[in-house]
Design a protein around this motif. Sequence first.
Motif, PDB file in Angstrom:
ATOM      1  N   ARG A  55      22.995 -13.236  16.125  1.00  0.00           N
ATOM      2  CA  ARG A  55      21.831 -13.028  16.981  1.00  0.00           C
ATOM      3  C   ARG A  55      20.564 -13.582  16.333  1.00  0.00           C
ATOM      4  O   ARG A  55      20.260 -13.286  15.176  1.00  0.00           O
ATOM      5  CB  ARG A  55      21.632 -11.532  17.258  1.00  0.00           C
ATOM      6  N   TYR A 110      19.828 -12.700  31.129  1.00  0.00           N
ATOM      7  CA  TYR A 110      19.946 -11.387  30.473  1.00  0.00           C
ATOM      8  C   TYR A 110      20.606 -10.325  31.366  1.00  0.00           C
ATOM      9  O   TYR A 110      21.105  -9.327  30.875  1.00  0.00           O
ATOM     10  CB  TYR A 110      18.581 -10.894  29.991  1.00  0.00           C
ATOM     11  N   ASN A 158       6.709 -10.908  14.270  1.00  0.00           N
ATOM     12  CA  ASN A 158       7.311  -9.823  13.488  1.00  0.00           C
ATOM     13  C   ASN A 158       7.505 -10.229  12.036  1.00  0.00           C
ATOM     14  O   ASN A 158       7.358  -9.403  11.119  1.00  0.00           O
ATOM     15  CB  ASN A 158       8.649  -9.422  14.111  1.00  0.00           C
ATOM     16  N   THR A 170      16.320  -6.592  26.185  1.00  0.00           N
ATOM     17  CA  THR A 170      15.519  -5.389  25.963  1.00  0.00           C
ATOM     18  C   THR A 170      15.823  -4.811  24.581  1.00  0.00           C
ATOM     19  O   THR A 170      16.787  -5.210  23.912  1.00  0.00           O
ATOM     20  CB  THR A 170      15.843  -4.323  27.016  1.00  0.00           C
ATOM     21  N   GLU A 171      15.018  -3.846  24.167  1.00  0.00           N
ATOM     22  CA  GLU A 171      15.269  -3.166  22.897  1.00  0.00           C
ATOM     23  C   GLU A 171      16.625  -2.466  22.936  1.00  0.00           C
ATOM     24  O   GLU A 171      17.331  -2.401  21.920  1.00  0.00           O
ATOM     25  CB  GLU A 171      14.155  -2.167  22.605  1.00  0.00           C
ATOM     26  N   GLU A 172      16.980  -1.955  24.097  1.00  0.00           N
ATOM     27  CA  GLU A 172      18.275  -1.300  24.260  1.00  0.00           C
ATOM     28  C   GLU A 172      19.415  -2.312  24.083  1.00  0.00           C
ATOM     29  O   GLU A 172      20.432  -2.010  23.453  1.00  0.00           O
ATOM     30  CB  GLU A 172      18.365  -0.643  25.636  1.00  0.00           C
ATOM     31  N   ASN A 173      19.238  -3.512  24.639  1.00  0.00           N
ATOM     32  CA  ASN A 173      20.232  -4.573  24.466  1.00  0.00           C
ATOM     33  C   ASN A 173      20.393  -4.932  22.990  1.00  0.00           C
ATOM     34  O   ASN A 173      21.521  -5.091  22.497  1.00  0.00           O
ATOM     35  CB  ASN A 173      19.826  -5.831  25.225  1.00  0.00           C
ATOM     36  N   GLU A 174      19.263  -5.076  22.300  1.00  0.00           N
ATOM     37  CA  GLU A 174      19.299  -5.427  20.871  1.00  0.00           C
ATOM     38  C   GLU A 174      20.019  -4.344  20.073  1.00  0.00           C
ATOM     39  O   GLU A 174      20.792  -4.636  19.151  1.00  0.00           O
ATOM     40  CB  GLU A 174      17.887  -5.637  20.335  1.00  0.00           C
ATOM     41  N   ALA A 175      19.773  -3.086  20.441  1.00  0.00           N
ATOM     42  CA  ALA A 175      20.452  -1.976  19.768  1.00  0.00           C
ATOM     43  C   ALA A 175      21.954  -2.028  20.033  1.00  0.00           C
ATOM     44  O   ALA A 175      22.766  -1.716  19.145  1.00  0.00           O
ATOM     45  CB  ALA A 175      19.876  -0.647  20.235  1.00  0.00           C
ATOM     46  N   GLY A 232      10.834 -15.105  22.974  1.00  0.00           N
ATOM     47  CA  GLY A 232      11.457 -14.366  21.883  1.00  0.00           C
ATOM     48  C   GLY A 232      11.113 -14.966  20.536  1.00  0.00           C
ATOM     49  O   GLY A 232      10.993 -14.254  19.530  1.00  0.00           O
TER      50      GLY A 232
END
Length: 250
Positions: free
Chosen positions: A108, A65, A158, A90-95, A151
């Motif tokens: 993804r 990552y 989720n 990270t959440e930032e990466n996903e965004a 993940g």
Amino acid sequence: MIKVLLSGCNGAMGDVLQEIINNEGQMQVVAGFDRMKNEKANFPVYINPKDCTEKVDVIIDFSHYSAFESILDYALTNKIPLVMATTGLTEENEASLIAASKTIPVFRTANMSVGVNVLLGIVAEAAKQLEGFDIEIIEKHHNKKVDSPSGTALMLANEINGALDNSLEFTYGREGKSTKRQSNELGIHAIRGGTIAGDHTVIYAGEDEVIEIKHSASSKKVFAKGAVRAAKYIADKKIGLYNMRKVLEG
């Protein structure tokens, strides 16, 4: 012939992917990206993807990552479809991937296995039908896996939570003498050991009965095959965010 840039080409998954792609017939690895050197590769391997001069139709990323930004930047700069299979983002990466999908095709999913992605719908439906059951997820992986929980475990959690109107709170393991389970918990537990490729079990525990739904991967090939299938799918797609469900739908 679909020309592939394989990111993380010198890792364990990179070796498996090369074998599968070589036997595919419709694809060819024309370049690789890895921060480790490997003299055995029969294609150029770059430490920095910006140095790649080969024509590339699709990128498969199974790297660490920490390389996320460099490979995404390369994909965006050159307008190349990207299959992002790296875990621990990270959440930032996903965004960033969501934002990138407005410029290039991005695939993804937290798990490239076709079986796991079919499992998502099953565990969600079971959660809706088994009202009042306590739900726990146990995931097992090899002792070299760096992220925890997996993940895939989070993806399953989720999916279940979404089916229940996001009414559950995630609990990661339990320790102590005052840890009685709450009714709105969804427990997630990680086990690391040996060479386990990946096991995920969802447990539904009700009054006097227990249901377990399990997926086991016996080798890394299931993930590599899914990544190759995804790469073939998005190589000629328009911009957008894709996942395995879209692949399975055709």
